[in-house]
Design an enzyme around this catalytic site. Structure first.
Site, mmCIF file in Angstrom:
data_model
loop_
_atom_site.group_PDB
_atom_site.id
_atom_site.type_symbol
_atom_site.label_atom_id
_atom_site.label_comp_id
_atom_site.label_asym_id
_atom_site.label_seq_id
_atom_site.Cartn_x
_atom_site.Cartn_y
_atom_site.Cartn_z
ATOM 1 N N SER A 147 0.865 -1.175 0.000
ATOM 2 C CA SER A 147 0.000 0.000 0.000
ATOM 3 C C SER A 147 0.900 1.222 0.000
ATOM 4 O O SER A 147 2.087 1.130 0.362
ATOM 5 C CB SER A 147 -0.880 -0.003 1.268
ATOM 6 O OG SER A 147 -1.507 1.250 1.473
ATOM 7 N N TYR A 160 -2.839 -1.639 10.390
ATOM 8 C CA TYR A 160 -2.667 -1.751 8.941
ATOM 9 C C TYR A 160 -1.338 -1.151 8.499
ATOM 10 O O TYR A 160 -0.598 -1.762 7.716
ATOM 11 C CB TYR A 160 -3.834 -1.047 8.248
ATOM 12 C CG TYR A 160 -3.921 -1.294 6.760
ATOM 13 C CD1 TYR A 160 -4.522 -2.450 6.267
ATOM 14 C CD2 TYR A 160 -3.424 -0.375 5.849
ATOM 15 C CE1 TYR A 160 -4.625 -2.681 4.905
ATOM 16 C CE2 TYR A 160 -3.508 -0.591 4.489
ATOM 17 C CZ TYR A 160 -4.114 -1.748 4.022
ATOM 18 O OH TYR A 160 -4.203 -1.974 2.661
#
Length: 265
Positions: A147, A160
């Site tokens: 990401s 995350y």
């Protein structure tokens, strides 16, 4: 050197591939000649439809495996099961991921451990399990879905962000270990992609602010993306497809942003 991308004769294992980014990746790999092992959540009817559609569109073998990636033994077992079914795994795409949003002082223990297990530990376990056969054949492609949050951070996403930073470190380590073995390992790093996971976040923000879905997306999710749009799943899949090709055999250890320019802002 063959610089084409067709993957005839290869077998790909894609985790988290019953919807969203993973499904787009599975579709790209199967449509370019690979047999595909998929893994992910869904009702039996939904999964059956995904398998049938992928197989019909690509005329390749597609099999779903229901292993629970939150358990390290099952993550490794997924590779073993796919290998038993197909005879080999040449391409491993660690795409499965989960999210939980909370401030650090309210982040539940069970959610922290869940994110670490699925987002990071499972990628280690599948890589460890597939490594011997890739090493023996002198060829392998490992792609991890990271990401833009592997480079930056965002409030209320400690779990995350930590796992995606970890995935980037794992990618670089595996690239070094595979550098002389014919095994490459790379990460793709999307910005906001309108997957079911992201759509849920947009819906929650829209409900909180009494906005429409489009207003919430425009004002809170794509504001830092210069293209001012969500990244499309097919764009990420195309990047993965290239990294699987012979043209990318000297590309290893990279973190490829697929982000509409968000990291330059």
């Amino acid at each position: 050197m063959d610089v084409t991308v067709p993957l005839e004769g290869k077998v790909a294992l894609v985790t988290g591939s019953t919807s969203g980014i993973g499904l787009a990746i599975a579709r790209a790999l199967s449509s370019n000649g690979a047999d595909v092992a998929i893994n992910g959540l869904g009702s039996p009817e939904q999964i059956d439809e995904v398998v049938k559609r992928l197989a019909s569109d690509s005329e390749r073998r597609v099999v779903h495996f229901s292993h629970d990636l939150s358990a390290i033994a099952e993550a490794g077992g997924l590779v073993e099961a796919a290998t038993a079914e197909f005879g080999r795994v040449d391409i491993l795409v660690n795409n499965a991921g989960v999210q939980h949003i909370a401030s650090v002082d309210e982040f539940p223990d069970e959610q922290w451990h869940r994110l670490i297990a699925i987002n990071l530990t499972a990628a280690f376990a599948t890589t460890r399990a597939v490594w011997p056969q890739m090493k023996d054949r002198g060829w392998g492609r490992i792609i991890n879905t990271a990401s833009t949050l592997a480079f930056t951070a965002e409030t209320r996403k400690s779990g995350y962000v930590a796992t995606k930073h970890g995935i980037l470190g794992l990618t670089r380590e595996i690239a070094l270990e595979g550098a002389q073995l014919g095994i490459t390992c790379n990460a793709v790093c999307p910005a906001w992609v309108l997957t079911p996971l992201v759509a849920k976040q947009v819906e929650e923000k829209a409900a909180e602010l009494q906005y429409s879905f489009e207003e919430a997306a425009r004002n809170y999710f794509v504001t830092d993306i210069p293209t001012r749009r969500f990244v499309e799943t097919d764009e990420i899949a195309a990047s993965v497809l290239f990294l699987c090709s012979e043209a990318a055999r000297s590309i290893t250890g990279i973190a490829l942003p697929v982000d509409g320019g968000s990291l330059i802002v």
